[in-house]
Each structure stands twice: as structure tokens, then as C-alpha cells.
Design a protein around this motif. Structure first.
Motif, PDB file in Angstrom:
ATOM      1  N   VAL A 172       5.999  55.902   3.265  1.00  0.00           N
ATOM      2  CA  VAL A 172       5.529  55.477   4.591  1.00  0.00           C
ATOM      3  C   VAL A 172       6.158  54.136   4.980  1.00  0.00           C
ATOM      4  N   ALA A 173       6.254  53.207   4.002  1.00  0.00           N
ATOM      5  CA  ALA A 173       6.846  51.892   4.308  1.00  0.00           C
ATOM      6  C   ALA A 173       8.309  52.016   4.698  1.00  0.00           C
ATOM      7  N   LEU A 194       3.020  55.724  -0.622  1.00  0.00           N
ATOM      8  CA  LEU A 194       3.009  54.394   0.004  1.00  0.00           C
ATOM      9  C   LEU A 194       4.438  53.900   0.252  1.00  0.00           C
ATOM     10  N   SER A 227       6.089  53.340  11.556  1.00  0.00           N
ATOM     11  CA  SER A 227       4.712  53.742  11.859  1.00  0.00           C
ATOM     12  C   SER A 227       3.682  52.946  11.074  1.00  0.00           C
ATOM     13  N   ALA A 228       4.065  52.410   9.919  1.00  0.00           N
ATOM     14  CA  ALA A 228       3.103  51.643   9.116  1.00  0.00           C
ATOM     15  C   ALA A 228       2.685  50.349   9.802  1.00  0.00           C
ATOM     16  N   THR A 257      -2.916  51.084   9.193  1.00  0.00           N
ATOM     17  CA  THR A 257      -2.194  52.336   9.439  1.00  0.00           C
ATOM     18  C   THR A 257      -1.516  52.871   8.171  1.00  0.00           C
ATOM     19  N   HIS A 258      -0.864  51.995   7.462  1.00  0.00           N
ATOM     20  CA  HIS A 258      -0.037  52.365   6.311  1.00  0.00           C
ATOM     21  C   HIS A 258      -0.778  53.230   5.267  1.00  0.00           C
ATOM     22  N   ASP A 265      -3.236  51.412  14.858  1.00  0.00           N
ATOM     23  CA  ASP A 265      -3.640  52.812  14.897  1.00  0.00           C
ATOM     24  C   ASP A 265      -4.739  52.995  15.955  1.00  0.00           C
ATOM     25  N   SER A 286       8.985  45.489   5.513  1.00  0.00           N
ATOM     26  CA  SER A 286       8.919  46.861   5.012  1.00  0.00           C
ATOM     27  C   SER A 286       9.402  46.912   3.565  1.00  0.00           C
TER      28      SER A 286
END
Lengths: 472, 472
Positions: free
Chosen positions: B131-132, B128, B138-139, B346-347, B143, A125
Motif C-alpha cells: 500500500v505504501a 503494508l 492512496s495511503a 487510510t494506510h 479517507d 512513502s
């Protein structure tokens, strides 16, 4: 009887008698060498024999352990396949599985997601954050059609562990292993061609054959040694097969590693009949043994093996990052890559390259392999405890998937329907066959086990199976 | 003659005489209304007439401007196509273009990359990062096969601008527009089928047809109004065509917007012959006019149009995020999506959804549309100034690509070879034809113009063309 055979029998009996319970660490090589007055190498040979009998498991740097259960159930049977190419069915069930994955509250016991919550994955991450923050905006630009040089270099380095010395130029980065398989299939086959597959076989690869209009010929597959070379040769004699598609290491769903000698025999057969091999190695880095098993690709000297893999099982599936080593089919593979998706996403490529370069990949791998091997014992014990007697289970040598064969009367699609109100779901066996076999089988995922969630769920699955048995 | 026709002629003459130089802002509607003693709507009608004559361009909230040049060169000719389905060639040239893109120091004048350096795009990098950093990871997770609900909801909202009211359930997220086109083609056609295409046509979509074993039938295409409905009807009479594949808005490479009436006529034709339409709308949001032009999809009432698009031209191509609205072919499209790449990453889906939701998409769009329209004038002026007389250029109504037709003697592949030592590259025309036409054409990208780099490069291209003309 040799010394090591004798020792193996002694130890085997002790295990069978329950002297060492399932999952327990066995005496060290040095200790047994002293106890029995034999050489260290004799003890090692004995342990290796017990490994072959699946009574014992070696864990890197930890020694030998009693396998999942001292009294393991029988192995799944080798299936009688149709012995002719078939149009692949089962798309409806595959769709049901892939769309139900994220129903809120659903306990998906059969999916293909690894454990993503481990601290050893956190640097990934951070790498994603770092790439997004780069002032050169490198995450946003189109990448090369074959992928970023940084990532290809790192993958080439990783592939040394599976026996390959490959130039980064001979790799093509893909959108997950699924695209790698899709490219491989289209690189060597055309509409209407016949492809031989292991059986049971990964449903995604078979659906890809179906989608491109190819037929699958299922080859009987041993749950310990893999695809039958003998049956394959008979099929090659009889049918104009264009390629063999299989997962020889940490097989999905059976979990075996094909012995190297059988890999080489398969390759010789492919050379003899001049056909391609599509090798899915997506779970290969998750083998419990050290060093990890070699790929068929590593034995190939005339470019007929197309190796497909990804980071979806070792790191994170949501990133959709895979690769193909297409051998002599590189030009065709580049064309197939271009027409499928164009270049691959830049951002995750750079982040993963950074993650590997910093040494985090190997650290994470050690961590998850250990966890998966421990979880395998736990899951196998649960199945033995809660499922009806007579259940048969696979002996995974890597990965995080267990294959379970139930009484012939049980239809696992029906089982899934009965489990639906309880928000529990297993993977039905029939999707792993081109011809709808394995209706009495199911696949379980043991990547991440929570005793409060998964044990009651497995128990409940067992109860429903018991009920189905009673109701005939 | 009407009042507005009279006024249009007066203004047209002034422009032709050079009273208003190319790119200059024209008097406001109110000012002309006072000057000529006519109503505001009369002036507006006059301006619209001059727009039709391509002398004047409207810019949202800025008024009317003199088109790229007061004396615009002729339009590219409508090509005489082979009038029969052909196997698509030109893969070698396409490969050369897509692999040369990143040679260090190369000035790629013809590629398809938008300007990624604008401040209005910075919130995307921040999204970006955000989200990371999410603690729910979730990234990293798989999906849904049709993509994240968050992003589909936002795309459904954006599609209102092109005339469509679509449910998010009817969208499938893809790995760029390229995968959308690949899915669309495989959803409606099989190996050996014939697909009608506009000509010139996007090389990526044509290579996709080639890769799946389909044949292309090139339909003559007008550089202002698009594909010839008449020629298409003749072709439909003569050949068993399965689908029409085209880019009706901000066409690549010609830049036109097909008038709505012609879009509707095309749709009626497709209904009449019961065939599918594959509509590439990847540049549609970059139309200079406001509101942006409608899609053919928006007129479709029986689900035969498959709309394909992406964020590669409006945001960033490296994210590989696109979508398809597959109409009545949804089930088949889902299968084709699954077998090509599985789920999409997904990311970037979550990051783009966030970016749009916060209003950044529309802000960025306004900013880049303005820049591209201004750059069009600059690039057209350079071409007129530095290329030999007789050059013909397109009149883009959106996007950032200019199509240039040179003297018949000039082979732009040869031109590219001559430019190679100077590290300058244009897109050769022949890749935009299934049958290798347009050898004397080239495509230029004006998304991001640096006078110190691009003007000397265009000048140099012009000089080399002059030399080629002299050497016969």
C-alpha cells in the motif's frame, strides 16, 4: 514623514499604478538603497510597512514581491457575532462536506487536503515501507499511551522554530490534530461550559465543542490581526468562560498571523481571568514568512496553553498523526487520550520520525510553502477576474486556504446546490460559525492548482454567482 | 441413565483418575463407538456433556482433548457487587499498567497483546509495504469519515461468521476497538447517565465511562455463563439505566462465552426496558469452538445493539484498526467519530482489506486459535503447579487471557510491588471493577509462552504469593 515612510509611499504608488504587476519580484533592497540614496535598513523598514499594508510579500531567500493583486479587493468584514454563548448548529452541512469529498470526479475547491504529489514527499512513502519491513515487527506492537519517544523527540526539535523549548515528555501523540483538539477541550471543560472562539472558526473544533455539550461564544475577529482582544475582554467580564479556542497562525479560514503583541495580550487576559487557551497550530509551519511566527504556547509560562497540531497539512492527512502539548493539563490529557482511542498507531509514528530525522521535513516544507505562496497569487487573480465586483478576499500569510466574502444576497449553500450538477463544490461559509453566520462566504483551497481544471471551475463558480445576483 | 450419560460418566471417571493426563488427546469418536458398541452420535453427545462439565475440550479438526487439568481448581466466585451506580475509580492503576508495558526487560504477564511473531501474520507486513508503494498515493489521502469501502466490505463478510448479515454502509471504521467503545458510549449516553456493566469488566471501557462522566452499575457475572440476567432485571427495575455494556464472547477477563439463550434473554430485557446494548466483540473471532459464537448483535432486530470490535487481538494492536456497527445510532455515531479523531488512517485500512481479501485472515485465525488453546492448558498447569492450593481459575473458551482468584488475604497490587525488582508484572484484578473489587485477583496473558521465560516467571509469582500467605 520619515525617510522609510516616504519610500514606502513612493513604492506603494508605483504598485497601485500598476508599474509592478501582481506577483512580480520587486527591486532588491540593495538596488533601492542605491537608487534612493538611503540605508539598507531604511529600505527594509519601508518594505515592512508595505507588508503591513498587504501590498508586498516577503519570500524567504527570494526577496519582496507584489501581493496577489496590485488592486486587491477589500478585506472580509469583521462579523457581528451574537454576543452570547450558543449551541452550535451546522452539523448537517459539515457532514455533507466531509462525506462528499470523495465523490468520483468531484472538483472539491474547498477541502483541507494539501498537495501530496510533490517529489519532496516521496521519502515519506519510502519510510513507511522501511518501517513495515523491520524484522522486529515494531509497526505492529502497541505503542506507549503518549506516543513513541522517537517521534516526540523530533516534534520537540521542530517546535524550537515556533519559539518553544519543550521536553519530549510534555508531548502526547494523537490521531491527527482533531484528536488533539478533542483531548484539549475535554481536559479543560465539562458538559455545559462556555468556550470563546475566533469567528470565523475551524468547523471541526466547533463540532467537537458541540459533541461534548459545550457552548461557543463567537468573538469578532479581524481578518488581518485576529481575534479582538477588546471584545474578548468584554465577553470575559460578562460570561463564565472556561477556555479560548483559536488558530492564531495561518488561521483557518482567514489566513492571518496574529501579531506577537496581540498574542501576548491574549495570554495576559487568559492569566487575568484564569482560563485556558486551546491553540490550534496545524497550519503554523506553512507560514510564508521566515522564521515562522511564534505560538502563544511559546510565551506561556504557567502551563495554561494547550497547543494542538498535526502533520495532516504539512505532510499527509491520511496518516492521522498529530500531537498535543497539554501544559499543566498533562495527566488529564493522558486520561482523555486513553479513553478516546488508547495508544496511537505505531507504524506512521516511526515513519514520520525517520522522515524528519533525515531532514526531509524541512526540505518539503520549503518546497510547499513556496508553491502555496505562488498559488495564492494565481487563485486571488482568478477570483478577481471571474467573481462579481465587490467581492472581498482574505490575505493569507500562510497555508493554502482563501476566504471569500460575496454580496449579502448570495447564499453559498444554494450556490453549492447549483454547482452540484457540474460536479464542483466549494466550502460553505456557514459551517465556520457556531450560529450559522457567513452564509455569503466560501472557502477555497489553492494547494494544488491545475490551470486546465481549476481555472475553468473557478470561472464557472463566478458565472453561477453572477446569475444568482441577476436573479436577485 | 441414557447411553450417552453412561459413557460420559465412564470417560469422566477415567479423566478424574488421571488415566488421561491434562491436555492429552482423547480416543476418537469412531474408536469409542467401536469400543463401547454405541453409535457415533451417542459418543458425540457424551463428549458434549463432558465439554459442559469443562473436563473435555473440542479442537477443530483435531478431536477431543482433556481440559487444562484433570483436576481443575474451582472457578472464580461470583462477586458481590455494590448494587448501586458508582463513580469509577482505579485510573491510577490503569495508567500504571499501560505505561509500564514497555519498560525494557519487563516480563509483562498480564497485558493484552496477542502473538505477533507467527509466520501467518507476515503477509500483513507485505500488505503494508504494498500500500505504501502505490503510485496513486492512496495511503496519504484523507479517507471517508466512515472508513474505506474496501475494508468495510471485508468486515461485513467476516461478520457472517458471527451470525450477522450486515450492509457495509452500516459499519464505521474506528481507531481500534477503544474508539468504537468511546463512540458507542457517547452515542447512547450523556453526562451523568448510568451504564450497567458485567463484573469483572474490561477496564478500558470502564475508564471511558468515567472520562465521559457516567456511572457504572456492576452486575454479578457468572464465570461460565456471563452476566446475571436476573440481577440485571432487578437493577433495571431500580435504576434509570441507559445502556448495558458487556463482552459476551471470549470475555475479558473471564473467558466465557455467554450461551445463546442468555444472549437472547438479555436482548429481550433490553427491549422491554428500551435501553441500548454496547457489545464488545474484540476477542470473539478467537473462540476455540467452531463455528465461533454468535453475537448479541446478530439476534437484534430493532437496532439497539452497538457492536464494537477491532483487529487488535486477531492481527496487530499497533495498527489501531477497529469498527463499530452502530445500529439505529449511525448518525450520532458518525458525529462522535468526526469529533473524536476525524477520519481513520487510510494506510492500515487498505492493507488489512487486502490481507483479508487474499484469505490470510482466516488462515492466521486458525493458527492462533490453535496456539492459544494449547497455551491455555500449559498456563493453567503452571498456575496449578506453582500457586498455593485453593487458587481458582477461569475456563477461557477463547482468547488468551486467564483470570486467577487468590486467597482473600492477597492484595495483587502489593504482589506487583513485590515483583517489581524482579521485572515481572501481572495485571491487578482491581482495575476490572468500577468499585475496586477483585483485589485478590489477577489476569495472565498466555498468547505467547516461552518455557524458559514464562514458566520461571509464573513460578516466581507463585513463590511470592506463598510468602505473602505465610506473612499473613
Amino acid at each position: 514623514m520619515n525617510r522609510y515612510e516616504h519610500l514606502a509611499n513612493v513604492l506603494g504608488e508605483r504598485i497601485e499604478q500598476g508599474l509592478y504587476p501582481s506577483g512580480q519580484r520587486l527591486p532588491s533592497v540593495r538596488m533601492l538603497s542605491n537608487e534612493h540614496g538611503v540605508s539598507v535598513s531604511t529600505v527594509q523598514q519601508a518594505y515592512r510597512m508595505l507588508e503591513d499594508r498587504l501590498l508586498v510579500e516577503a519570500r524567504p531567500k527570494s526577496g519582496y514581491f507584489v501581493s496577489a493583486s496590485k488592486r486587491l479587493p477589500g478585506l472580509p468584514a469583521v462579523c457581528r457575532t451574537p454576543q452570547r454563548p450558543v449551541d452550535i448548529s451546522q452539523w448537517d452541512q459539515v457532514l455533507a462536506q466531509i462525506t462528499s469529498r470523495v465523490i468520483p470526479g468531484m472538483i472539491a475547491l474547498g477541502g483541507g487536503t494539501p498537495d501530496l504529489t510533490l517529489p519532496s514527499l516521496r521519502p515519506l512513502s519510502r519510510a513507511l515501507v522501511k518501517v513495515a519491513q523491520r524484522t522486529d515487527l515494531s509497526a505492529l506492537y502497541y505503542d506507549l499511551i503518549d506516543g513513541s519517544k522517537e517521534l516526540r523527540d523530533q516534534i520537540a526539535r521542530l517546535m524550537i522554530d515556533s519559539g518553544s523549548s519543550i521536553d519530549a515528555e510534555n508531548l502526547v501523540i494523537t490521531t491527527g490534530c482533531h484528536e488533539a483538539l478533542s483531548i484539549a477541550i475535554r481536559s479543560v471543560c465539562e458538559f455545559g461550559d462556555i468556550v470563546a472562539v475566533d469567528s470565523p472558526s475551524f468547523h471541526g473544533a466547533m463540532q467537537t465543542l458541540k459533541g461534548f455539550g459545550m457552548k461557543a461564544l463567537e468573538i469578532p475577529t479581524d481578518p488581518v490581526t485576529g481575534i479582538s482582544i477588546e471584545a474578548l475582554e468584554m465577553a470575559l467580564e460578562q460570561w463564565p468562560i472556561k477556555a479560548i479556542q483559536l488558530t492564531p497562525n495561518c488561521n483557518n479560514p482567514l489566513g492571518y498571523n496574529m501579531p506577537d503583541e496581540r498574542k501576548k495580550a491574549l495570554l495576559r487576559l487568559a492569566q487575568c481571568y484564569d482560563i485556558a487557551i486551546i491553540e490550534d497550530d496545524v497550519y503554523g509551519d506553512l507560514a510564508y514568512q521566515y522564521p515562522r511566527p511564534a505560538t502563544i504556547y511559546s510565551f506561556d509560562d504557567d502551563g495554561r496553553v494547550l497547543l494542538c497540531s498535526s502533520f495532516s497539512k504539512t505532510l499527509a492527512p491520511g496518516l492521522r498523526m498529530g500531537w498535543i502539548a497539554p501544559g499543566r493539563y498533562r495527566d488529564r490529557a493522558l486520561h482523555m487520550k486513553y479513553i478516546g482511542t488508547g495508544a496511537s498507531a505505531t507504524h506512521p509514528q516511526l515513519a514520520i520520525a525517520d522522515f524528519i530525522k533525515e531532514g526531509y521535513y524541512q526540505t518539503h516544507l520549503r518546497r510547499i510553502r513556496q508553491q502555496y505562496q505562488q498559488n495564492l497569487c494565481v487563485m486571488t487573480d482568478w477570483v478577481i477576474r471571474y467573481f462579481p465586483e465587490g467581492v472581498r478576499v482574505s490575505r493569507p500569510q500562510g497555508g493554502f486556504l482563501l476566504w471569500v466574502e460575496l454580496d449579502e444576497k448570495i447564499d453559498t449553500q444554494k450556490l453549492n446546490r447549483l454547482l452540484e450538477p457540474e460536479k464542483i463544490q466549494i466550502s460553505v461559509g456557514s459551517i465556520f460559525s457556531a450560529s450559522g453566520k457567513y452564509r455569503n462566504c466560501l472557502r477555497l483551497n489553492y494547494s494544488q492548482l491545475d490551470e486546465k481544471i481549476h481555472e475553468p471551475a473557478i470561472k464557472r463558480v463566478g458565472e453561477v454567482i453572477h446569475q444568482m445576483m441577476e436573479n436577485g
